[in-house]
Motif scaffolding. Sequence first.
Motif, short mmCIF file in Angstrom:
data_model
loop_
_atom_site.label_atom_id
_atom_site.label_comp_id
_atom_site.label_asym_id
_atom_site.label_seq_id
_atom_site.Cartn_x
_atom_site.Cartn_y
_atom_site.Cartn_z
N ASP A 141 8.61 5.52 4.76
CA ASP A 141 9.22 5.97 3.51
C ASP A 141 9.14 4.92 2.40
O ASP A 141 9.76 5.06 1.35
CB ASP A 141 10.67 6.39 3.72
CG ASP A 141 11.60 5.25 4.11
OD1 ASP A 141 11.34 4.09 3.76
OD2 ASP A 141 12.61 5.53 4.78
N ARG A 142 8.33 3.88 2.60
CA ARG A 142 8.24 2.80 1.60
C ARG A 142 7.37 3.24 0.41
O ARG A 142 6.22 3.63 0.58
CB ARG A 142 7.66 1.55 2.24
CG ARG A 142 8.62 0.94 3.26
CD ARG A 142 7.97 -0.15 4.11
NE ARG A 142 7.33 -1.18 3.33
CZ ARG A 142 7.85 -2.38 3.07
NH1 ARG A 142 9.05 -2.67 3.54
NH2 ARG A 142 7.20 -3.26 2.35
N PHE A 143 7.97 3.13 -0.78
CA PHE A 143 7.29 3.49 -2.02
C PHE A 143 7.21 2.24 -2.88
O PHE A 143 8.20 1.51 -3.03
CB PHE A 143 8.09 4.58 -2.76
CG PHE A 143 7.47 5.01 -4.06
CD1 PHE A 143 6.39 5.87 -4.09
CD2 PHE A 143 7.98 4.54 -5.26
CE1 PHE A 143 5.83 6.26 -5.29
CE2 PHE A 143 7.43 4.94 -6.48
CZ PHE A 143 6.35 5.80 -6.49
N THR A 144 6.04 1.98 -3.46
CA THR A 144 5.84 0.79 -4.28
C THR A 144 5.73 1.17 -5.75
O THR A 144 4.84 1.94 -6.14
CB THR A 144 4.56 0.04 -3.85
OG1 THR A 144 4.65 -0.30 -2.47
CG2 THR A 144 4.38 -1.24 -4.67
N TYR A 145 6.65 0.62 -6.54
CA TYR A 145 6.56 0.76 -8.00
C TYR A 145 5.57 -0.28 -8.50
O TYR A 145 5.66 -1.45 -8.14
CB TYR A 145 7.92 0.52 -8.65
CG TYR A 145 8.87 1.70 -8.60
CD1 TYR A 145 8.65 2.80 -9.41
CD2 TYR A 145 9.98 1.68 -7.78
CE1 TYR A 145 9.54 3.88 -9.40
CE2 TYR A 145 10.87 2.75 -7.76
CZ TYR A 145 10.64 3.84 -8.57
OH TYR A 145 11.52 4.91 -8.57
N THR A 169 8.61 11.09 7.79
CA THR A 169 7.46 10.64 8.58
C THR A 169 6.30 10.18 7.69
O THR A 169 5.44 9.45 8.15
CB THR A 169 6.98 11.74 9.54
OG1 THR A 169 6.68 12.91 8.79
CG2 THR A 169 8.04 12.05 10.59
N ALA A 170 6.28 10.63 6.41
CA ALA A 170 5.21 10.21 5.50
C ALA A 170 5.60 10.54 4.07
O ALA A 170 6.38 11.46 3.82
CB ALA A 170 3.90 10.92 5.85
N ILE A 171 5.02 9.79 3.13
CA ILE A 171 5.12 10.11 1.71
C ILE A 171 3.73 10.01 1.11
O ILE A 171 2.88 9.26 1.61
CB ILE A 171 6.11 9.18 0.96
CG1 ILE A 171 5.66 7.72 1.01
CG2 ILE A 171 7.52 9.34 1.50
CD1 ILE A 171 6.42 6.80 0.08
N ASP A 172 3.48 10.78 0.05
CA ASP A 172 2.17 10.74 -0.60
C ASP A 172 2.35 11.09 -2.07
O ASP A 172 2.91 12.15 -2.36
CB ASP A 172 1.23 11.74 0.07
CG ASP A 172 -0.17 11.66 -0.51
OD1 ASP A 172 -0.69 10.54 -0.72
OD2 ASP A 172 -0.75 12.73 -0.79
N PRO A 173 1.92 10.25 -2.99
CA PRO A 173 1.33 8.94 -2.80
C PRO A 173 2.39 7.90 -2.42
O PRO A 173 3.58 8.17 -2.50
CB PRO A 173 0.73 8.63 -4.17
CG PRO A 173 1.62 9.36 -5.13
CD PRO A 173 2.02 10.61 -4.41
N VAL A 174 1.91 6.73 -2.04
CA VAL A 174 2.82 5.66 -1.60
C VAL A 174 3.16 4.70 -2.73
O VAL A 174 3.93 3.77 -2.53
CB VAL A 174 2.25 4.88 -0.39
CG1 VAL A 174 2.13 5.79 0.82
CG2 VAL A 174 0.92 4.23 -0.75
N ASN A 175 2.59 4.93 -3.92
CA ASN A 175 2.95 4.08 -5.05
C ASN A 175 2.87 4.88 -6.34
O ASN A 175 2.27 5.95 -6.39
CB ASN A 175 2.07 2.82 -5.12
CG ASN A 175 0.60 3.14 -5.17
OD1 ASN A 175 0.18 4.02 -5.91
ND2 ASN A 175 -0.19 2.42 -4.39
N GLY A 176 3.52 4.32 -7.37
CA GLY A 176 3.53 4.97 -8.67
C GLY A 176 4.04 4.01 -9.73
O GLY A 176 4.61 2.96 -9.41
N ALA A 177 3.84 4.38 -10.98
CA ALA A 177 4.21 3.52 -12.11
C ALA A 177 5.72 3.30 -12.17
O ALA A 177 6.51 4.20 -11.86
CB ALA A 177 3.73 4.15 -13.41
N SER A 178 6.10 2.09 -12.59
CA SER A 178 7.52 1.76 -12.71
C SER A 178 8.21 2.57 -13.80
O SER A 178 9.43 2.63 -13.85
CB SER A 178 7.69 0.26 -12.97
OG SER A 178 7.05 -0.09 -14.19
#
Length: 141
Positions: free
Chosen positions: A126-130, A48-57
Motif C-alpha cells: 500500500d506504499r504510495f510515493t508523492y 494487496t496492490a495499488i496502481d499507480p504507486v506514485n503521483g505528483a505531490s
Amino acid sequence: MISMNPSLRRVCALSVLAVLPIALLAGCGGGGGGGGSSTPSGTPPAITAIDPVNGASTGGSIITITGTNFGTSSAGLSVKFGTTTAASVTYISSTTIKAVAPPGNVGVVHILVSTEFGTSTAVNADRFTYTTGGPPPPPPI
C-alpha cells in the motif's frame, strides 16, 4: 447482524409493548455475554496492490486499490493517504476501489482503507510515493 433465538425476539417485542420488568429485558439482545455488543463483527479490509504507486505531490492522481473486504458499497468506506483523507473514493467491488490522491508532501505514505469493520494494516503493497511534479493529470474521459 446479530442473530437471536425466535422466542427471544417475541419476548423482546412483548417486553417493549407491555413495559415488563427490566429483568425480562436483560435477555433481549444478542451475544452470549448478557446484552449484546454495539461493535460490528467482520473482517477489516486488506490492501494487496495499488496502481499507480506514485503521483505528483499536488494531488489528483487516480489510484486503483486492490484487496479484500472493501464492503458492499461506498457507505462507510474511506481512504487515507498517510493521515490525509482521499479527495474522493469510488466503490467498484468488494476487492477494488478507486481513490483520488489528495495533495501531500514529497515522500512515501501508506494508503489505508477503512470500513465499518476496521482499517487495513499498513503493508508494503500500500506504499504510495508523492513526487515533485506539475499539475494533476486530467480527469478520465
